[in-house]
Design an enzyme around this catalytic site. Structure first.
Site, PDB file in Angstrom:
ATOM      1  N   ASP A  49      40.800  40.249  43.347  1.00 13.66           N
ATOM      2  CA  ASP A  49      41.059  39.425  42.155  1.00 13.66           C
ATOM      3  C   ASP A  49      42.233  39.974  41.338  1.00 13.66           C
ATOM      4  OD1 ASP A  49      38.370  39.081  43.076  1.00 13.66           O
ATOM      5  OD2 ASP A  49      37.804  38.231  41.151  1.00 13.66           O
ATOM      6  N   HIS A 110      37.719  30.743  41.366  1.00 13.39           N
ATOM      7  CA  HIS A 110      38.493  30.294  40.202  1.00 13.39           C
ATOM      8  C   HIS A 110      39.567  29.266  40.570  1.00 13.39           C
ATOM      9  CE1 HIS A 110      37.057  32.804  36.765  1.00 13.39           C
ATOM     10  NE2 HIS A 110      36.460  33.391  37.784  1.00 13.39           N
ATOM     11  N   HIS A 158      36.776  35.302  49.751  1.00 12.36           N
ATOM     12  CA  HIS A 158      36.667  35.736  48.358  1.00 12.36           C
ATOM     13  C   HIS A 158      35.258  36.216  47.997  1.00 12.36           C
ATOM     14  CE1 HIS A 158      37.543  36.070  44.124  1.00 12.36           C
ATOM     15  NE2 HIS A 158      36.452  35.375  43.872  1.00 12.36           N
ATOM     16  N   HIS A 234      35.836  39.299  44.283  1.00 11.19           N
ATOM     17  CA  HIS A 234      34.903  38.497  43.486  1.00 11.19           C
ATOM     18  C   HIS A 234      34.065  39.266  42.465  1.00 11.19           C
ATOM     19  CE1 HIS A 234      32.679  34.907  42.564  1.00 11.19           C
ATOM     20  NE2 HIS A 234      31.615  35.156  43.303  1.00 11.19           N
TER      21      HIS A 234
HETATM   22 MN   LIG Z   1      35.624  35.363  41.827  1.00  4.78          MN
END
Ligand SMILES: [Mn+2]
Length: 279
Positions: A49, A110, A158, A234
Site C-alpha cells: 500500500d 481502494h 492485494h 492491505h
Molecule cells: Mn487495502
C-alpha cells in the site's frame, strides 16, 4: 511520452487534459489483461500500500532506475488517506506506461468507487479538478488485474485467498470491469486477510463480505495452484513486513501511515531469495 517522462522525473502539477492522456494510456494498456497476470519468478520487487505518500513512490522510482532488469509489481491501494494522493497515483501510472513489460499495477480494495468516495481520493480529485476527472480514474480502477502469478509458484494479490476457488478458471472467469466489486471472488482477492489459525475461512471485522483465511485455506490453495510463496499487502504492519504460515506468505506495507509504520518493499532475487528494503 514527454508527459510520462516528466512525471517520472518529478513533475507534480498536471492539467485535466494531461490526466486524461495518462489514464487513457493505462486503460488501453490494461483492458486486455487477464484477472491474473503472469509475472517472472525472480528479480521482482513487490510494493505494498502506498496510500498517497509521494515519498514512498519516489523511493520506488529510484529503484526502478537502478534495477533495470527487475519487474515491479504494485499490490494496490495507491491513493486515499495520505497527503499526495493524485501525485502518487499519477507517478505509478507513468511507470506502468513507460515500462509495460516490467511494471504491473494490481487493484486494491481502494481502487473502487465505494472506497475512494469515503477515504479521500474522490474529495481530492473533485476539489482540485472535477467530477469528470474522478471518472477518468474510475476507468483505470476497473481495468486493473486482481492478481499475479509466476510459472513456478509465486502468487500475489492485494488482500488474499478467496473462498470457493479450485481452479485458475475460477479466478480468470469473473468479469472485473466494474467501478466496484459485485463479484465475490474478485472482492475477496482485494479484501481478505490471513490469520494464523487452523481454519479455512472465518468472519472478518472489516465487513460481511470479507473473510479471514486460515492455514487450511492457504494450504489447499497452495496445493491446488502450486503456490510456493505468496505476497500481499492491505494491512498496516508496523515494520512494513509481516510473514505468515512459516514464511510462505509475506504481507507488505509501503507507506508510513501517519508515522506508525516503517515503509518497506520486498525484493525477490534469484532462487527465491528475499530481501526487505526500507523506503
Ligand atoms: Mn487495502
Amino acid at each position: 511520452m514527454d508527459l510520462v517522462r516528466s512525471i517520472i522525473e518529478g513533475k507534480i502539477e498536471v492539467s485535466k487534459e494531461e490526466i486524461h492522456q495518462l489514464t487513457s494510456m493505462v486503460r488501453d494498456l490494461y483492458r486486455s489483461k487477464t484477472n491474473v497476470e503472469n509475472i517472472p519468478s525472480r528479480n521482482v520487487f513487490f510494493i505494498g500500500d502506498l496510500h498517497g505518500e509521494y515519498k514512498s513512490i519516489s523511493s520506488v522510482t529510484q529503484l526502478y532506475h537502478k534495477y533495470k532488469n527487475h519487474t515491479f509489481v504494485f499490490l494496490g491501494d495507491y491513493a486515499d488517506r495520505g497527503p499526495e494522493q493524485i501525485e502518487t497515483f499519477n507517478l505509478v501510472m507513468a511507470l506502468a506506461i513507460e515500462s509495460p513489460d516490467r511494471v504491473l499495477m494490481l487493484r486494491g480494495n481502494h481502487e473502487t468507487d465505494e472506497v475512494a468516495q469515503r477515504y479521500g481520493f474522490y474529495t481530492e480529485v473533485t476539489r482540485k479538478y472535477s467530477f469528470d476527472v474522478y471518472g477518468y480514474y474510475l476507468h483505470v480502477f476497473q481495468v486493473l488485474p486482481l492478481a499475479a502469478m509466476s510459472n513456478d509458484g509465486i502468487f500475489a494479490c492485494h488482500g488474499g485467498i478467496p473462498e470457493g476457488v479450485r481452479t485458475i478458471n475460477d479466478l480468470q472467469s469473473p468479469r472485473r470491469f466494474n467501478f466496484n466489486f459485485p463479484d465475490d471472488v474478485l472482492f475477496q482477492l482485494a479484501w481478505n486477510d490471513p490469520k494464523e489459525a487452523d481454519f479455512r475461512f472465518a468472519a472478518n471485522s472489516r465487513g460481511n463480505r470479507v473473510k479471514a483465511f486460515g492455514r487450511k485455506a492457504f494450504d489447499e490453495f497452495s496445493d491446488n495452484f502450486g503456490v510456493k510463496l505468496m505476497f500481499r499487502a492491505h494491512e498496516v504492519v508496523p515494520k512494513g513486513i509481516k510473514t505468515f504460515f512459516e514464511d510462505r506468505l509475506i504481507s507488505i506495507f509501503s507507506a508510513t501511515y501517519r508515522g506508525i509504520a516503517t515503509p518497506k518493499i520486498v525484493r525477490l532475487g534469484a532462487a527465491f531469495t528475499i530481501e526487505h528494503i526500507d523506503l
